[in-house]
Design a protein around this motif. Structure first.
Motif, PDB file in Angstrom:
ATOM      1  N   VAL A 183       1.054  -1.168   0.075  1.00 28.66           N
ATOM      2  CA  VAL A 183       0.166   0.013   0.024  1.00 28.66           C
ATOM      3  C   VAL A 183       0.916   1.278   0.070  1.00 28.66           C
ATOM      4  CG1 VAL A 183      -1.697   1.178   1.230  1.00 28.66           C
ATOM      5  CG2 VAL A 183      -1.948  -1.106   1.150  1.00 28.66           C
ATOM      6  N   GLY A 184       0.652   2.045  -0.970  1.00 29.86           N
ATOM      7  CA  GLY A 184       1.492   3.315  -1.203  1.00 29.86           C
ATOM      8  C   GLY A 184       0.683   4.577  -1.061  1.00 29.86           C
ATOM      9  N   GLY A 185       1.387   5.448  -1.710  1.00 31.90           N
ATOM     10  CA  GLY A 185       0.731   6.951  -1.629  1.00 31.90           C
ATOM     11  C   GLY A 185      -0.605   7.080  -2.266  1.00 31.90           C
ATOM     12  N   VAL A 186      -1.190   6.017  -3.221  1.00 32.49           N
ATOM     13  CA  VAL A 186      -2.347   6.224  -3.644  1.00 32.49           C
ATOM     14  C   VAL A 186      -3.483   6.440  -2.602  1.00 32.49           C
ATOM     15  CG1 VAL A 186      -2.850   3.724  -4.014  1.00 32.49           C
ATOM     16  CG2 VAL A 186      -3.738   5.296  -5.447  1.00 32.49           C
ATOM     17  N   VAL A 187      -3.446   5.565  -1.719  1.00 35.22           N
ATOM     18  CA  VAL A 187      -4.537   5.534  -0.523  1.00 35.22           C
ATOM     19  C   VAL A 187      -4.526   6.896   0.319  1.00 35.22           C
ATOM     20  CG1 VAL A 187      -4.324   3.054  -0.208  1.00 35.22           C
ATOM     21  CG2 VAL A 187      -3.067   4.413   1.520  1.00 35.22           C
ATOM     22  N   THR A 188      -3.681   8.003  -0.233  1.00 34.31           N
ATOM     23  CA  THR A 188      -3.860   9.274   0.577  1.00 34.31           C
ATOM     24  C   THR A 188      -4.854   9.942  -0.263  1.00 34.31           C
ATOM     25  OG1 THR A 188      -1.699  10.067  -0.552  1.00 34.31           O
ATOM     26  CG2 THR A 188      -1.590   8.808   1.449  1.00 34.31           C
ATOM     27  N   TYR A 189      -5.062   9.690  -1.518  1.00 34.29           N
ATOM     28  CA  TYR A 189      -5.983  10.481  -2.310  1.00 34.29           C
ATOM     29  C   TYR A 189      -7.294  10.015  -2.288  1.00 34.29           C
ATOM     30  CZ  TYR A 189      -1.636  12.063  -4.389  1.00 34.29           C
ATOM     31  OH  TYR A 189      -0.387  12.695  -4.609  1.00 34.29           O
ATOM     32  N   THR A 190      -8.323  10.793  -1.751  1.00 30.76           N
ATOM     33  CA  THR A 190      -9.638  10.495  -1.603  1.00 30.76           C
ATOM     34  C   THR A 190     -10.231  10.157  -3.045  1.00 30.76           C
ATOM     35  OG1 THR A 190     -10.616  12.563  -1.876  1.00 30.76           O
ATOM     36  CG2 THR A 190     -10.106  11.875   0.511  1.00 30.76           C
ATOM     37  N   ARG A 191      -9.851  10.431  -4.097  1.00 33.64           N
ATOM     38  CA  ARG A 191     -10.384  10.165  -5.442  1.00 33.64           C
ATOM     39  C   ARG A 191     -10.266   8.654  -5.980  1.00 33.64           C
ATOM     40  NH1 ARG A 191      -5.694  13.416  -6.804  1.00 33.64           N
ATOM     41  NH2 ARG A 191      -4.164  12.238  -8.122  1.00 33.64           N
ATOM     42  N   ALA A 192      -9.135   8.159  -5.089  1.00 41.45           N
ATOM     43  CA  ALA A 192      -8.948   6.757  -5.492  1.00 41.45           C
ATOM     44  C   ALA A 192      -9.782   5.658  -4.820  1.00 41.45           C
ATOM     45  CB  ALA A 192      -7.392   6.358  -5.188  1.00 41.45           C
ATOM     46  N   GLY A 193     -11.021   6.073  -5.042  1.00 42.02           N
ATOM     47  CA  GLY A 193     -12.062   5.113  -4.307  1.00 42.02           C
ATOM     48  C   GLY A 193     -11.937   3.698  -4.485  1.00 42.02           C
ATOM     49  N   LYS A 194     -11.574   3.107  -5.615  1.00 43.19           N
ATOM     50  CA  LYS A 194     -11.607   1.754  -5.812  1.00 43.19           C
ATOM     51  C   LYS A 194     -10.668   1.146  -5.024  1.00 43.19           C
ATOM     52  CE  LYS A 194     -10.198  -0.107  -9.860  1.00 43.19           C
ATOM     53  NZ  LYS A 194     -10.074  -0.582 -11.248  1.00 43.19           N
ATOM     54  N   THR A 195      -9.319   1.566  -4.918  1.00 36.81           N
ATOM     55  CA  THR A 195      -8.244   1.068  -4.569  1.00 36.81           C
ATOM     56  C   THR A 195      -8.336   1.448  -2.883  1.00 36.81           C
ATOM     57  OG1 THR A 195      -6.634   1.594  -6.219  1.00 36.81           O
ATOM     58  CG2 THR A 195      -5.572   1.407  -3.987  1.00 36.81           C
ATOM     59  N   ARG A 196      -8.947   2.617  -2.309  1.00 40.08           N
ATOM     60  CA  ARG A 196      -9.248   2.616  -1.077  1.00 40.08           C
ATOM     61  C   ARG A 196     -10.099   1.612  -0.595  1.00 40.08           C
ATOM     62  NH1 ARG A 196      -8.042   7.861   1.451  1.00 40.08           N
ATOM     63  NH2 ARG A 196     -10.031   7.722   2.356  1.00 40.08           N
ATOM     64  N   ARG A 197     -11.203   1.294  -1.385  1.00 36.98           N
ATOM     65  CA  ARG A 197     -12.192   0.324  -0.900  1.00 36.98           C
ATOM     66  C   ARG A 197     -11.687  -1.111  -0.621  1.00 36.98           C
ATOM     67  NH1 ARG A 197     -15.493   3.468  -4.245  1.00 36.98           N
ATOM     68  NH2 ARG A 197     -15.352   2.101  -6.043  1.00 36.98           N
ATOM     69  N   ALA A 198     -10.748  -1.132  -1.729  1.00 39.72           N
ATOM     70  CA  ALA A 198     -10.072  -2.587  -1.926  1.00 39.72           C
ATOM     71  C   ALA A 198      -9.206  -2.887  -0.477  1.00 39.72           C
ATOM     72  CB  ALA A 198      -9.309  -2.798  -2.916  1.00 39.72           C
ATOM     73  N   ILE A 199      -8.387  -1.908  -0.212  1.00 42.89           N
ATOM     74  CA  ILE A 199      -7.660  -1.883   1.032  1.00 42.89           C
ATOM     75  C   ILE A 199      -8.356  -1.813   2.284  1.00 42.89           C
ATOM     76  CG2 ILE A 199      -5.864  -0.656   2.207  1.00 42.89           C
ATOM     77  CD1 ILE A 199      -4.971  -1.912  -0.429  1.00 42.89           C
ATOM     78  N   SER A 200      -9.376  -1.312   2.256  1.00 42.16           N
ATOM     79  CA  SER A 200     -10.415  -1.248   3.489  1.00 42.16           C
ATOM     80  C   SER A 200     -10.936  -2.853   3.700  1.00 42.16           C
ATOM     81  CB  SER A 200     -11.374  -0.320   3.476  1.00 42.16           C
ATOM     82  OG  SER A 200     -12.349  -0.458   2.356  1.00 42.16           O
ATOM     83  N   GLN A 201     -11.024  -3.225   2.707  1.00 39.24           N
ATOM     84  CA  GLN A 201     -11.673  -4.865   2.795  1.00 39.24           C
ATOM     85  C   GLN A 201     -10.696  -5.863   3.065  1.00 39.24           C
ATOM     86  OE1 GLN A 201     -14.195  -4.003  -1.087  1.00 39.24           O
ATOM     87  NE2 GLN A 201     -15.342  -5.393  -0.160  1.00 39.24           N
ATOM     88  N   LEU A 202      -9.436  -5.544   2.677  1.00 39.64           N
ATOM     89  CA  LEU A 202      -8.607  -6.724   2.853  1.00 39.64           C
ATOM     90  C   LEU A 202      -8.131  -7.081   4.472  1.00 39.64           C
ATOM     91  CD1 LEU A 202      -5.697  -5.771   0.114  1.00 39.64           C
ATOM     92  CD2 LEU A 202      -7.204  -7.872   0.259  1.00 39.64           C
TER      93      LEU A 202
END
Length: 276
Positions: A183-202
């Motif tokens: 998990v890198g910097g992409v999760v700091t961007y709120t617009r990265a909804g798909k990746t943030r949801r994926a990480i939240s579920q893992l």
């Protein structure tokens, strides 16, 4: 800083600390990161041009810096077969600070023929199996193909899919094969909804964190070289996504990272050792 914050131990599982942007004052950059709680770092190499530099840093800053040896798909050349032979020799002579094969993988965007990418990657799978080391995987628009190749090769030493950006289903395809999700910097961007949801579920046991410094800037620092010290910003975003106490999450991530790279969890906890 709270008492809990003081106890946080962070592990940057993927940073290119050997790149020129850090070279002029490396010890200062290392100190800045350590003051933020980042105690360990893994430098994934990109090709023969930086194998030696990564190894030298790991030898000098023992118990803090580790490295991987590999050939990145961006940097494949006509003589990549010779580079593979050189990689095999480098692995034979590598010390205990070499903890992975990589950065290696596939890239669906660069102008490098896919058959060449796959041939070199499969060879690195074989070297990793021989050395019993995990893989540091790069994948851009190639997740499905990479999963297929890992299954075909019956690779069993695990590793990490670095810089993950994708869906929950894609992430689980890798974790089902024994890989962690970087998990890198992409999760700091709120617009990265798909990746943030994926990480939240893992499951948190499947996650490690990374900066990919000097690349992959975190939100708020766009246009600047990324820095391992900014791992704390990624960690904060993950605390929010996982809705966990910061200390508990940091301890789990530390365990995950040490397990990934086969490291003792307690070694060097009290400070760092520098060889002259």
């Amino acid at each position: 800083m709270s008492d809990d914050a003081k106890k946080l131990r962070l592990f940057d599982t993927h940073c290119h600390f050997d790149f020129d942007v850090f070279a002029a004052d490396f010890e200062h950059h290392l100190l800045v990161a350590r003051e933020k709680g980042v105690e360990r770092f893994v430098i994934p190499s990109i090709g023969a041009q930086n194998w030696q530099r990564a190894a030298q840093l790991a030898e000098r800053f023992t118990s803090q810096i580790y490295y991987g040896l590999g050939i990145h798909p961006y940097f494949l050349q006509a003589d990549s077969e010779k580079t593979l032979a050189d990689l095999e020799q480098s692995l034979i002579h590598a010390g205990r600070e070499c903890v992975a094969i990589g950065e290696c993988g596939l890239d669906g965007v660069v102008d490098i023929p896919a058959p060449l990418q796959e041939r070199i990657l499969l060879a690195q799978f074989s070297l990793a199996t021989q050395a019993r080391l995990p893989l540091i995987l790069h994948s851009r628009k190639t997740h499905d193909r990479l999963i297929y190749l890992l299954k075909q090769a019956r690779f069993t030493y695990g590793g990490v899919l670095h810089g993950f950006s994708g869906s929950y289903q894609q992430a689980r395809a890798f974790t089902d094969l024994g890989f962690k999700i970087g998990v890198g910097g992409v999760v700091t961007y709120t617009r990265a909804g798909k990746t943030r949801r994926a990480i939240s579920q893992l499951p948190v046991e499947s996650i490690v964190i990374e900066t990919d410094a000097p690349d992959m800037p975190v939100c708020g620092f766009q246009g600047q070289p990324n820095h391992p010290g900014r791992l704390v910003e990624i960690f904060k975003a993950l605390v929010s996504l996982k809705d966990m106490p910061a200390l508990e999450l940091s301890q789990q991530l530390w365990r995950n990272s040490c397990q990934l790279y086969g490291l003792d969890e307690e070694r060097s906890a009290a400070g760092h050792e520098v060889k002259p």
